[in-house]
Design a protein around this motif. Structure first.
Motif, PDB file in Angstrom:
ATOM      1  N   GLY A  33       0.819  -1.214   0.000  1.00 10.61           N
ATOM      2  CA  GLY A  33       0.000   0.000   0.000  1.00 10.61           C
ATOM      3  C   GLY A  33       0.851   1.262   0.000  1.00 10.61           C
ATOM      4  N   SER A  34       1.890   1.276   0.813  1.00 14.79           N
ATOM      5  CA  SER A  34       2.769   2.448   0.874  1.00 14.79           C
ATOM      6  C   SER A  34       3.498   2.657  -0.449  1.00 14.79           C
ATOM      7  CB  SER A  34       3.782   2.302   2.011  1.00 14.79           C
ATOM      8  OG  SER A  34       3.122   2.287   3.255  1.00 14.79           O
ATOM      9  N   LEU A  35       3.989   1.563  -1.033  1.00 12.79           N
ATOM     10  CA  LEU A  35       4.678   1.672  -2.315  1.00 12.79           C
ATOM     11  C   LEU A  35       3.731   2.188  -3.401  1.00 12.79           C
ATOM     12  CD1 LEU A  35       7.255   1.240  -3.941  1.00 12.79           C
ATOM     13  CD2 LEU A  35       6.525  -1.144  -4.279  1.00 12.79           C
ATOM     14  N   LEU A  36       2.504   1.672  -3.425  1.00  7.91           N
ATOM     15  CA  LEU A  36       1.523   2.144  -4.411  1.00  7.91           C
ATOM     16  C   LEU A  36       1.171   3.611  -4.200  1.00  7.91           C
ATOM     17  CD1 LEU A  36      -0.853  -0.914  -4.804  1.00  7.91           C
ATOM     18  CD2 LEU A  36       0.598   0.111  -6.562  1.00  7.91           C
ATOM     19  N   VAL A  37       1.082   4.028  -2.945  1.00 11.43           N
ATOM     20  CA  VAL A  37       0.816   5.442  -2.657  1.00 11.43           C
ATOM     21  C   VAL A  37       1.924   6.301  -3.263  1.00 11.43           C
ATOM     22  CG1 VAL A  37       0.856   7.148  -0.783  1.00 11.43           C
ATOM     23  CG2 VAL A  37      -0.665   5.171  -0.642  1.00 11.43           C
ATOM     24  N   LEU A  38       3.156   5.892  -3.080  1.00 20.42           N
ATOM     25  CA  LEU A  38       4.279   6.646  -3.654  1.00 20.42           C
ATOM     26  C   LEU A  38       4.201   6.671  -5.180  1.00 20.42           C
ATOM     27  CD1 LEU A  38       7.297   5.499  -1.461  1.00 20.42           C
ATOM     28  CD2 LEU A  38       6.201   7.749  -1.487  1.00 20.42           C
ATOM     29  N   LEU A  39       3.977   5.509  -5.792  1.00 17.96           N
ATOM     30  CA  LEU A  39       3.957   5.422  -7.251  1.00 17.96           C
ATOM     31  C   LEU A  39       2.792   6.195  -7.861  1.00 17.96           C
ATOM     32  CD1 LEU A  39       4.969   1.669  -7.731  1.00 17.96           C
ATOM     33  CD2 LEU A  39       6.405   3.707  -8.014  1.00 17.96           C
ATOM     34  N   VAL A  40       1.605   6.043  -7.288  1.00 20.60           N
ATOM     35  CA  VAL A  40       0.439   6.762  -7.803  1.00 20.60           C
ATOM     36  C   VAL A  40       0.597   8.262  -7.568  1.00 20.60           C
ATOM     37  CG1 VAL A  40      -2.059   7.096  -7.513  1.00 20.60           C
ATOM     38  CG2 VAL A  40      -1.123   4.784  -7.643  1.00 20.60           C
ATOM     39  N   GLY A  41       1.115   8.642  -6.420  1.00 22.19           N
ATOM     40  CA  GLY A  41       1.343  10.059  -6.136  1.00 22.19           C
ATOM     41  C   GLY A  41       2.317  10.688  -7.120  1.00 22.19           C
ATOM     42  N   ILE A  42       3.412  10.001  -7.370  1.00 26.76           N
ATOM     43  CA  ILE A  42       4.392  10.504  -8.337  1.00 26.76           C
ATOM     44  C   ILE A  42       3.783  10.537  -9.736  1.00 26.76           C
ATOM     45  CG2 ILE A  42       6.571   9.954  -9.494  1.00 26.76           C
ATOM     46  CD1 ILE A  42       7.522   8.868  -6.708  1.00 26.76           C
ATOM     47  N   GLY A  48       0.203  15.343 -14.357  1.00 28.81           N
ATOM     48  CA  GLY A  48      -0.653  16.516 -14.208  1.00 28.81           C
ATOM     49  C   GLY A  48      -2.088  16.169 -13.863  1.00 28.81           C
ATOM     50  N   ASN A  49      -2.372  14.876 -13.705  1.00 25.75           N
ATOM     51  CA  ASN A  49      -3.725  14.428 -13.360  1.00 25.75           C
ATOM     52  C   ASN A  49      -3.818  14.283 -11.838  1.00 25.75           C
ATOM     53  OD1 ASN A  49      -6.240  13.319 -13.163  1.00 25.75           O
ATOM     54  ND2 ASN A  49      -5.860  11.624 -14.570  1.00 25.75           N
ATOM     55  N   VAL A  50      -3.975  15.426 -11.178  1.00 23.83           N
ATOM     56  CA  VAL A  50      -3.943  15.439  -9.719  1.00 23.83           C
ATOM     57  C   VAL A  50      -5.184  14.810  -9.080  1.00 23.83           C
ATOM     58  CG1 VAL A  50      -2.331  17.361  -9.555  1.00 23.83           C
ATOM     59  CG2 VAL A  50      -4.790  17.815  -9.660  1.00 23.83           C
ATOM     60  N   LEU A  51      -6.186  14.485  -9.886  1.00 23.72           N
ATOM     61  CA  LEU A  51      -7.348  13.780  -9.336  1.00 23.72           C
ATOM     62  C   LEU A  51      -6.954  12.423  -8.756  1.00 23.72           C
ATOM     63  CD1 LEU A  51     -10.232  14.572 -11.838  1.00 23.72           C
ATOM     64  CD2 LEU A  51      -9.960  15.360  -9.481  1.00 23.72           C
ATOM     65  N   TRP A  52      -5.865  11.844  -9.269  1.00 20.39           N
ATOM     66  CA  TRP A  52      -5.380  10.580  -8.731  1.00 20.39           C
ATOM     67  C   TRP A  52      -4.946  10.710  -7.271  1.00 20.39           C
ATOM     68  CZ3 TRP A  52      -5.950   5.783 -10.225  1.00 20.39           C
ATOM     69  CH2 TRP A  52      -6.269   5.523 -11.550  1.00 20.39           C
TER      70      TRP A  52
END
Length: 103
Positions: A33-42, A48-52
């Motif tokens: 979960g933490s790794l996905l948070v980092l990857l999706v956030g980046i 430029g799709n900050v809705l993610w």
């Protein structure tokens, strides 16, 4: 140790946090979960799709809470200690990355 305990600082909280994460599958789910948070956030920032960014709490807490309810069989520390718990997630993530905690 009860999750009702008052902690004076994060250094007092972290050993309790680790006690609540003894199940290896729970720790693996936290890590994923933490790794996905980092990857999706980046990815959200770079695209430029900050809705993610709205998905980040669902991703992070979703994996962690499945780990607690299905495998650890306890209530996540987030419910009683939200800030320390969030800090604990990232310290534990780092500790797993550097091999201090097995996962």
């Amino acid at each position: 140790m009860s999750d009702q305990r008052a902690f004076r600082n994060f250094a007092e909280f972290y050993p309790y946090y680790l006690e609540e994460h003894q199940n290896v599958i729970c720790r693996r789910l936290h890590f994923a979960g933490s790794l996905l948070v980092l990857l999706v956030g980046i990815g959200a920032i770079l695209s430029g799709n900050v809705l993610w960014l709205l998905a980040l709490p669902v991703i992070g807490y979703g994996f962690a809470w499945i780990g607690h309810f299905q495998f650890e069989k306890n209530r996540p520390a987030t419910f009683k200690h939200p800030l320390y718990s969030l800090m604990g997630d990232w310290v534990m993530f780092r500790d797993m990355l550097i091999g201090r905690i097995r996962f």
